[in-house]
Design a protein around this motif. Structure first.
Motif, PDB file in Angstrom:
ATOM      1  N   PRO A 198      42.960  -4.670  43.119  1.00 13.28           N
ATOM      2  CA  PRO A 198      43.979  -4.795  42.044  1.00 13.28           C
ATOM      3  C   PRO A 198      44.057  -5.938  41.203  1.00 13.28           C
ATOM      4  O   PRO A 198      44.676  -6.046  40.084  1.00 13.28           O
ATOM      5  CB  PRO A 198      45.052  -4.434  42.927  1.00 13.28           C
ATOM      6  N   MET A 199      43.732  -7.303  41.633  1.00  9.83           N
ATOM      7  CA  MET A 199      43.675  -8.240  41.047  1.00  9.83           C
ATOM      8  C   MET A 199      42.841  -8.154  39.712  1.00  9.83           C
ATOM      9  O   MET A 199      43.353  -8.586  38.695  1.00  9.83           O
ATOM     10  CB  MET A 199      43.216  -9.607  41.627  1.00  9.83           C
ATOM     11  N   ASN A 200      41.727  -7.937  39.900  1.00 11.32           N
ATOM     12  CA  ASN A 200      40.707  -7.544  38.752  1.00 11.32           C
ATOM     13  C   ASN A 200      41.340  -6.457  37.778  1.00 11.32           C
ATOM     14  O   ASN A 200      41.380  -6.808  36.497  1.00 11.32           O
ATOM     15  CB  ASN A 200      39.484  -7.141  39.194  1.00 11.32           C
ATOM     16  N   SER A 201      42.030  -5.430  38.157  1.00 13.14           N
ATOM     17  CA  SER A 201      42.520  -4.597  37.343  1.00 13.14           C
ATOM     18  C   SER A 201      43.885  -5.079  36.496  1.00 13.14           C
ATOM     19  O   SER A 201      43.865  -4.966  35.238  1.00 13.14           O
ATOM     20  CB  SER A 201      43.148  -3.274  38.205  1.00 13.14           C
ATOM     21  N   TYR A 202      44.477  -5.871  37.362  1.00 11.35           N
ATOM     22  CA  TYR A 202      45.553  -6.643  36.390  1.00 11.35           C
ATOM     23  C   TYR A 202      45.340  -7.618  35.332  1.00 11.35           C
ATOM     24  O   TYR A 202      45.786  -7.528  34.331  1.00 11.35           O
ATOM     25  CB  TYR A 202      46.609  -7.373  37.545  1.00 11.35           C
ATOM     26  N   ILE A 203      44.295  -8.582  35.862  1.00 17.10           N
ATOM     27  CA  ILE A 203      43.712  -9.549  35.067  1.00 17.10           C
ATOM     28  C   ILE A 203      43.076  -8.880  33.817  1.00 17.10           C
ATOM     29  O   ILE A 203      43.363  -9.178  32.584  1.00 17.10           O
ATOM     30  CB  ILE A 203      42.526 -10.238  35.635  1.00 17.10           C
ATOM     31  N   LEU A 206      43.752  -5.651  32.628  1.00 15.77           N
ATOM     32  CA  LEU A 206      44.922  -5.003  31.670  1.00 15.77           C
ATOM     33  C   LEU A 206      45.644  -6.014  30.665  1.00 15.77           C
ATOM     34  O   LEU A 206      45.977  -6.113  29.589  1.00 15.77           O
ATOM     35  CB  LEU A 206      45.826  -4.260  32.238  1.00 15.77           C
ATOM     36  N   LYS A 207      46.041  -7.212  31.346  1.00 18.81           N
ATOM     37  CA  LYS A 207      46.729  -8.242  30.773  1.00 18.81           C
ATOM     38  C   LYS A 207      46.176  -8.967  29.702  1.00 18.81           C
ATOM     39  O   LYS A 207      46.554  -9.210  28.489  1.00 18.81           O
ATOM     40  CB  LYS A 207      47.035  -9.542  31.758  1.00 18.81           C
ATOM     41  N   LYS A 208      44.703  -9.143  29.839  1.00 20.54           N
ATOM     42  CA  LYS A 208      43.874  -9.659  28.732  1.00 20.54           C
ATOM     43  C   LYS A 208      43.817  -8.822  27.608  1.00 20.54           C
ATOM     44  O   LYS A 208      43.984  -9.228  26.502  1.00 20.54           O
ATOM     45  CB  LYS A 208      42.493  -9.969  29.218  1.00 20.54           C
ATOM     46  N   LEU A 209      43.728  -7.517  27.680  1.00 22.71           N
ATOM     47  CA  LEU A 209      43.516  -6.408  26.690  1.00 22.71           C
ATOM     48  C   LEU A 209      44.931  -6.459  25.986  1.00 22.71           C
ATOM     49  O   LEU A 209      44.989  -6.411  24.725  1.00 22.71           O
ATOM     50  CB  LEU A 209      43.222  -5.257  27.310  1.00 22.71           C
ATOM     51  N   LEU A 210      46.202  -6.318  26.735  1.00 19.47           N
ATOM     52  CA  LEU A 210      47.201  -6.526  26.176  1.00 19.47           C
ATOM     53  C   LEU A 210      47.792  -7.652  25.149  1.00 19.47           C
ATOM     54  O   LEU A 210      48.176  -7.617  24.148  1.00 19.47           O
ATOM     55  CB  LEU A 210      48.355  -6.356  26.941  1.00 19.47           C
ATOM     56  N   ASP A 211      47.162  -9.086  25.696  1.00 20.37           N
ATOM     57  CA  ASP A 211      47.336 -10.315  25.001  1.00 20.37           C
ATOM     58  C   ASP A 211      46.565 -10.348  23.825  1.00 20.37           C
ATOM     59  O   ASP A 211      46.860 -10.947  22.875  1.00 20.37           O
ATOM     60  CB  ASP A 211      46.898 -11.247  25.919  1.00 20.37           C
ATOM     61  N   LEU A 212      45.465  -9.303  23.705  1.00 22.40           N
ATOM     62  CA  LEU A 212      44.551  -9.289  22.582  1.00 22.40           C
ATOM     63  C   LEU A 212      45.078  -8.082  21.636  1.00 22.40           C
ATOM     64  O   LEU A 212      44.422  -8.078  20.643  1.00 22.40           O
ATOM     65  CB  LEU A 212      42.943  -9.072  22.838  1.00 22.40           C
ATOM     66  N   PHE A 232      34.596 -10.004  42.363  1.00 21.56           N
ATOM     67  CA  PHE A 232      35.593 -10.552  41.190  1.00 21.56           C
ATOM     68  C   PHE A 232      35.727 -12.120  41.067  1.00 21.56           C
ATOM     69  O   PHE A 232      35.745 -12.421  40.042  1.00 21.56           O
ATOM     70  CB  PHE A 232      37.191  -9.867  41.708  1.00 21.56           C
ATOM     71  N   LEU A 233      35.873 -12.867  42.170  1.00 22.27           N
ATOM     72  CA  LEU A 233      36.191 -14.357  41.867  1.00 22.27           C
ATOM     73  C   LEU A 233      34.736 -14.917  41.493  1.00 22.27           C
ATOM     74  O   LEU A 233      34.820 -15.750  40.592  1.00 22.27           O
ATOM     75  CB  LEU A 233      36.154 -14.882  43.378  1.00 22.27           C
ATOM     76  N   ARG A 234      33.730 -14.325  41.610  1.00 16.64           N
ATOM     77  CA  ARG A 234      32.569 -14.898  41.056  1.00 16.64           C
ATOM     78  C   ARG A 234      32.352 -14.476  39.561  1.00 16.64           C
ATOM     79  O   ARG A 234      31.663 -15.394  38.712  1.00 16.64           O
ATOM     80  CB  ARG A 234      31.095 -14.620  42.164  1.00 16.64           C
ATOM     81  N   MET A 235      32.441 -13.354  39.499  1.00 22.57           N
ATOM     82  CA  MET A 235      31.922 -12.624  37.905  1.00 22.57           C
ATOM     83  C   MET A 235      33.249 -12.058  37.036  1.00 22.57           C
ATOM     84  O   MET A 235      32.937 -12.009  35.813  1.00 22.57           O
ATOM     85  CB  MET A 235      31.085 -11.669  38.226  1.00 22.57           C
ATOM     86  N   GLY A 236      34.410 -12.041  37.652  1.00 25.97           N
ATOM     87  CA  GLY A 236      35.493 -11.562  36.956  1.00 25.97           C
ATOM     88  C   GLY A 236      36.667 -12.249  36.667  1.00 25.97           C
ATOM     89  O   GLY A 236      37.591 -11.847  36.041  1.00 25.97           O
ATOM     90  N   CYS A 237      36.530 -13.681  37.027  1.00 23.90           N
ATOM     91  CA  CYS A 237      37.745 -14.383  37.124  1.00 23.90           C
ATOM     92  C   CYS A 237      37.311 -15.862  36.772  1.00 23.90           C
ATOM     93  O   CYS A 237      36.747 -16.613  37.266  1.00 23.90           O
ATOM     94  CB  CYS A 237      38.362 -14.579  38.636  1.00 23.90           C
ATOM     95  N   ASP A 238      37.803 -16.185  35.491  1.00 21.61           N
ATOM     96  CA  ASP A 238      37.774 -17.493  34.841  1.00 21.61           C
ATOM     97  C   ASP A 238      38.757 -18.369  35.333  1.00 21.61           C
ATOM     98  O   ASP A 238      39.724 -18.224  35.994  1.00 21.61           O
ATOM     99  CB  ASP A 238      37.594 -17.359  33.158  1.00 21.61           C
ATOM    100  N   LYS A 239      38.834 -19.514  34.567  1.00 19.90           N
ATOM    101  CA  LYS A 239      39.957 -20.665  34.885  1.00 19.90           C
ATOM    102  C   LYS A 239      41.332 -20.070  34.739  1.00 19.90           C
ATOM    103  O   LYS A 239      41.990 -20.259  35.694  1.00 19.90           O
ATOM    104  CB  LYS A 239      39.451 -21.963  34.068  1.00 19.90           C
ATOM    105  N   ILE A 268      46.278 -17.712  37.808  1.00 19.58           N
ATOM    106  CA  ILE A 268      47.277 -16.854  38.264  1.00 19.58           C
ATOM    107  C   ILE A 268      47.056 -16.417  39.695  1.00 19.58           C
ATOM    108  O   ILE A 268      48.057 -16.170  40.463  1.00 19.58           O
ATOM    109  CB  ILE A 268      47.020 -15.536  37.298  1.00 19.58           C
ATOM    110  N   VAL A 269      45.734 -16.200  40.063  1.00 20.82           N
ATOM    111  CA  VAL A 269      45.816 -15.805  41.481  1.00 20.82           C
ATOM    112  C   VAL A 269      45.586 -16.487  42.729  1.00 20.82           C
ATOM    113  O   VAL A 269      45.341 -15.961  43.953  1.00 20.82           O
ATOM    114  CB  VAL A 269      44.317 -14.633  41.443  1.00 20.82           C
ATOM    115  N   TRP A 270      45.276 -17.804  42.215  1.00 17.97           N
ATOM    116  CA  TRP A 270      44.813 -18.488  43.505  1.00 17.97           C
ATOM    117  C   TRP A 270      45.706 -18.677  44.483  1.00 17.97           C
ATOM    118  O   TRP A 270      45.409 -18.888  45.874  1.00 17.97           O
ATOM    119  CB  TRP A 270      44.618 -20.204  42.803  1.00 17.97           C
ATOM    120  N   LYS A 271      46.945 -18.771  44.127  1.00 18.26           N
ATOM    121  CA  LYS A 271      48.027 -18.659  45.358  1.00 18.26           C
ATOM    122  C   LYS A 271      47.815 -17.633  46.217  1.00 18.26           C
ATOM    123  O   LYS A 271      48.423 -17.730  47.572  1.00 18.26           O
ATOM    124  CB  LYS A 271      49.363 -18.907  44.711  1.00 18.26           C
ATOM    125  N   ASP A 272      47.294 -16.305  45.751  1.00 13.42           N
ATOM    126  CA  ASP A 272      47.352 -15.300  46.830  1.00 13.42           C
ATOM    127  C   ASP A 272      45.924 -15.132  47.332  1.00 13.42           C
ATOM    128  O   ASP A 272      45.758 -13.869  47.999  1.00 13.42           O
ATOM    129  CB  ASP A 272      47.660 -13.912  45.744  1.00 13.42           C
TER     130      ASP A 272
END
Length: 341
Positions: free
Chosen positions: A100-105, A107-113, A140-147, A152-156
């Motif tokens: 779900p972290m990946n799905s949220y990131i 969707l959020k990016k697409l909406l922001d675009l 997800f952490l290695r390939m789907g999550c940039d800075k 956003i997700v580090w705390k979780d």
């Protein structure tokens, strides 16, 4: 006291290895270095995002987006039934072990675009919610999550996975996960260009349409093969199961985005092979995981659909994935009862 230079040898060796490891910081190993499976999919999803941004159909037609893991690969525009097909376009962003972290990131990016879908399918699997299985979070952490994503997700992120991620940064070859046998094979065949998408057949296959992957198109594999696979993945994912806390906030954050943007949403639990579902029953997955997900989803105005019940398609490619043939009737059901409702 006599000099003992040999005591310095381990230190020198460590420094040498550490310096050699830094070769893997070169952009060639991170910008586009396609090995097999996970790396191909995660890279293609970035390409797919750019294609969607430049697709006029995304604004001329109703747009549907799919998020989730490999169990939702076969969702395809091809499956949208007549007469609805002419009015819709569908992009599938499901990813290997797409938590779900990946799905949220995504969707959020697409909406922001500026991408605004009419309908969204969020496919969820209970295995993704077990924080004790670090290998589920790793792709997800290695390939789907940039800075920006990490902020956003580090705390979780569970503490153990934070430590693994830090080690990947210190020893870069860990994050590359270099497949030596694949490298050797490509080197022997003179096919090192396959690390680039322009020469990678797996990438070309996935990138041919709009993200769907129909490799699960067999009508039915032999029962003996599926039962053997049941034992394999049961041992891998469900030898023990603990419902964690890291992913649920991102299901809720995803639903908050769709409600805020008035996007019709379906939260789906894909079906698994009956013998594998017995592992779910052992850990009361329906009661402790799915029913809370249902309640949360409906509270945000989303539809829910559980395919793990009698009467749904029983054709399987393996213990974890339905045959793509199942999705013909299932897509019709989704469009008639949810997308166009």
């Amino acid at each position: 006291m006599k000099s003992k230079p040999f005591l310095l040898y381990p230190v020198v060796l460590f420094l040498f290895i550490f310096l050699v490891d830094k070769i893997f910081l070169l952009p060639v190993f991170h910008d586009e270095f396609l090995q097999a499976g996970n790396s191909v999919f995660y890279f293609q999803r970035k390409v797919l995002e750019k294609r969607l941004l430049n697709d006029p159909e995304a604004t001329e037609k109703k747009l549907a987006l799919v998020f989730g893991d490999s169990r939702s690969y076969p969702f395809s525009e091809l499956g949208i039934p007549d007469p609805y097909k002419k009015n819709w376009t569908l992009y599938n962003f499901s990813s290997p072990q797409g938590i779900p972290m990946n799905s949220y990131i995504q969707l959020k990016k697409l909406l922001d675009l500026g991408i605004k879908p009419e309908f969204v399918i969020l496919s969820l699997s209970p295995e993704a919610f077990d924080d004790h299985k670090g290998f589920i979070l790793s792709p997800f952490l290695r390939m789907g999550c940039d800075k920006d994503c990490l902020d956003i997700v580090w705390k979780d992120i569970p503490l153990k996975e934070k430590w693994t991620y830090i080690l990947d940064k210190v020893f870069t070859i860990r994050s590359v996960e270099l497949n030596l046998s694949l490298f050797s094979s490509r080197l022997k065949r003179g096919k090192l260009k396959e690390y680039k998408s322009s020469h990678n057949q797996e990438f070309q296959l996935i990138n041919y349409t709009k993200g769907e992957y129909l490799m699960y198109g067999v009508q039915s594999n032999p029962v003996e093969k599926i039962k053997k696979d049941t034992l394999r993945i049961g041992s891998l994912y469900m030898s023990s199961y603990t419902l964690g806390e890291s992913q649920k906030p991102y299901v809720e954050a995803f639903l908050e985005l769709t409600r805020k943007n008035k996007i019709k949403t379906l939260v789906l639990w894909p079906k698994v092979y009956g013998d594998y579902y017995q592992y779910f029953e052992k850990f009361h997955i329906k009661e402790v995981w799915w029913e809370p997900i249902e309640s949360l989803s409906t509270s945000y105005g989303a539809y829910t659909l559980n395919w793990n019940k009698p009467g749904t398609c029983d054709l399987f490619n393996d213990a974890s994935h339905q045959s793509a043939y199942c999705f013909i009737d299932q897509m019709k059901d989704i469009w008639v009862n949810y997308a166009e409702k």
